[in-house]
Scaffold this motif. Sequence first.
Motif, PDB file in Angstrom:
ATOM      1  N   VAL A  50       0.833  -1.207   0.000  1.00  0.00           N
ATOM      2  CA  VAL A  50       0.000   0.000   0.000  1.00  0.00           C
ATOM      3  C   VAL A  50       0.871   1.262   0.000  1.00  0.00           C
ATOM      4  O   VAL A  50       0.570   2.225  -0.695  1.00  0.00           O
ATOM      5  CB  VAL A  50      -0.978  -0.004   1.204  1.00  0.00           C
ATOM      6  N   ASN A  54       4.028   1.303  -0.957  1.00  0.00           N
ATOM      7  CA  ASN A  54       5.044   1.138  -1.995  1.00  0.00           C
ATOM      8  C   ASN A  54       6.468   1.230  -1.433  1.00  0.00           C
ATOM      9  O   ASN A  54       7.321   1.927  -1.968  1.00  0.00           O
ATOM     10  CB  ASN A  54       4.832   2.184  -3.106  1.00  0.00           C
ATOM     11  N   GLY A 108      -0.654  -6.925  -6.711  1.00  0.00           N
ATOM     12  CA  GLY A 108      -1.166  -5.582  -6.458  1.00  0.00           C
ATOM     13  C   GLY A 108      -2.686  -5.498  -6.510  1.00  0.00           C
ATOM     14  O   GLY A 108      -3.256  -4.421  -6.329  1.00  0.00           O
ATOM     15  N   GLU A 109      -3.351  -6.633  -6.729  1.00  0.00           N
ATOM     16  CA  GLU A 109      -4.820  -6.669  -6.720  1.00  0.00           C
ATOM     17  C   GLU A 109      -5.326  -6.084  -5.408  1.00  0.00           C
ATOM     18  O   GLU A 109      -4.863  -6.455  -4.337  1.00  0.00           O
ATOM     19  CB  GLU A 109      -5.298  -8.114  -6.863  1.00  0.00           C
ATOM     20  N   VAL A 117      -4.943  -3.083  -4.151  1.00  0.00           N
ATOM     21  CA  VAL A 117      -4.180  -1.967  -3.579  1.00  0.00           C
ATOM     22  C   VAL A 117      -4.888  -0.631  -3.799  1.00  0.00           C
ATOM     23  O   VAL A 117      -5.045   0.165  -2.863  1.00  0.00           O
ATOM     24  CB  VAL A 117      -2.739  -1.900  -4.152  1.00  0.00           C
ATOM     25  N   GLU A 118      -5.323  -0.375  -5.029  1.00  0.00           N
ATOM     26  CA  GLU A 118      -5.961   0.916  -5.324  1.00  0.00           C
ATOM     27  C   GLU A 118      -7.265   1.075  -4.549  1.00  0.00           C
ATOM     28  O   GLU A 118      -7.579   2.170  -4.084  1.00  0.00           O
ATOM     29  CB  GLU A 118      -6.184   1.083  -6.832  1.00  0.00           C
ATOM     30  N   GLN A 119      -8.005  -0.012  -4.395  1.00  0.00           N
ATOM     31  CA  GLN A 119      -9.252   0.053  -3.631  1.00  0.00           C
ATOM     32  C   GLN A 119      -8.975   0.369  -2.158  1.00  0.00           C
ATOM     33  O   GLN A 119      -9.669   1.179  -1.534  1.00  0.00           O
ATOM     34  CB  GLN A 119     -10.034  -1.257  -3.763  1.00  0.00           C
ATOM     35  N   LYS A 121      -6.327   1.961  -0.962  1.00  0.00           N
ATOM     36  CA  LYS A 121      -5.896   3.367  -0.895  1.00  0.00           C
ATOM     37  C   LYS A 121      -7.101   4.302  -0.971  1.00  0.00           C
ATOM     38  O   LYS A 121      -7.167   5.295  -0.236  1.00  0.00           O
ATOM     39  CB  LYS A 121      -4.922   3.682  -2.035  1.00  0.00           C
ATOM     40  N   ALA A 122      -8.036   3.986  -1.831  1.00  0.00           N
ATOM     41  CA  ALA A 122      -9.239   4.824  -1.977  1.00  0.00           C
ATOM     42  C   ALA A 122     -10.055   4.823  -0.687  1.00  0.00           C
ATOM     43  O   ALA A 122     -10.576   5.865  -0.266  1.00  0.00           O
ATOM     44  CB  ALA A 122     -10.086   4.333  -3.152  1.00  0.00           C
ATOM     45  N   GLU A 176      -8.255   7.046   1.829  1.00  0.00           N
ATOM     46  CA  GLU A 176      -8.433   8.469   1.502  1.00  0.00           C
ATOM     47  C   GLU A 176      -9.832   8.952   1.849  1.00  0.00           C
ATOM     48  O   GLU A 176     -10.007  10.048   2.367  1.00  0.00           O
ATOM     49  CB  GLU A 176      -8.099   8.719   0.035  1.00  0.00           C
TER      50      GLU A 176
END
Length: 195
Positions: A43, A45, A178-179, A181-183, A185-186, A189
């Motif tokens: 998360v 990096n 990385g599956e 990860v963006e979710q 982070k969102a 935030e």
Amino acid sequence: MNFHQVEFERSFGLSAQLPPSDCTEIAFVGRSNVGKSSMINKVFNRKQLARVSAVPGKTATINFFRVEGVRFADLPGYGYAKVAKSEKKRWDELINGYFQSDRDIQLVFQLIDMRHPPTRDDLTMVNFLIDCEFPFVVVLTKQDKLSKKQQEERLRALQEELPCADQILMVPFSAQTGEGVEQIKAIIEEVCQED
């Protein structure tokens, strides 16, 4: 939030040592060797932000990290059998002490190994989070170890295995690919913006 600006704050081995909560906190919990350190590193990096070990039970302290005024707490893994009773007791005291002190915990990421049904300890933790009304998200780790069909089967089974499953956000995650990860982070935030 600039996730690259994360800094290690401190480690604490006893709840009495914990500093007062002076900002939003997000905690990571799960059984030993579920992949908490790997997830934190992915998360943010960073390769060695949280120490990863092949040996379960290595994280024996609460490790605090900070980004832009938000504190992240990496809690010791629970449920590892090959640890002295005194050490297990200390871990329990530390984890309970963290949650029961007056902290501004805005979110808990509860990590569960996607390959297997939740352990008894996982279910105890989920029930604790529900009972104490902590907002939490279940992160299903090691997603890359399962085929698409197996993932679908496990997601269906979890609807029966987890209490209140229909009300819990579950995020399949892989530190390898990385599956998720963006979710994640969102979600972080969003929580930080709301606070």
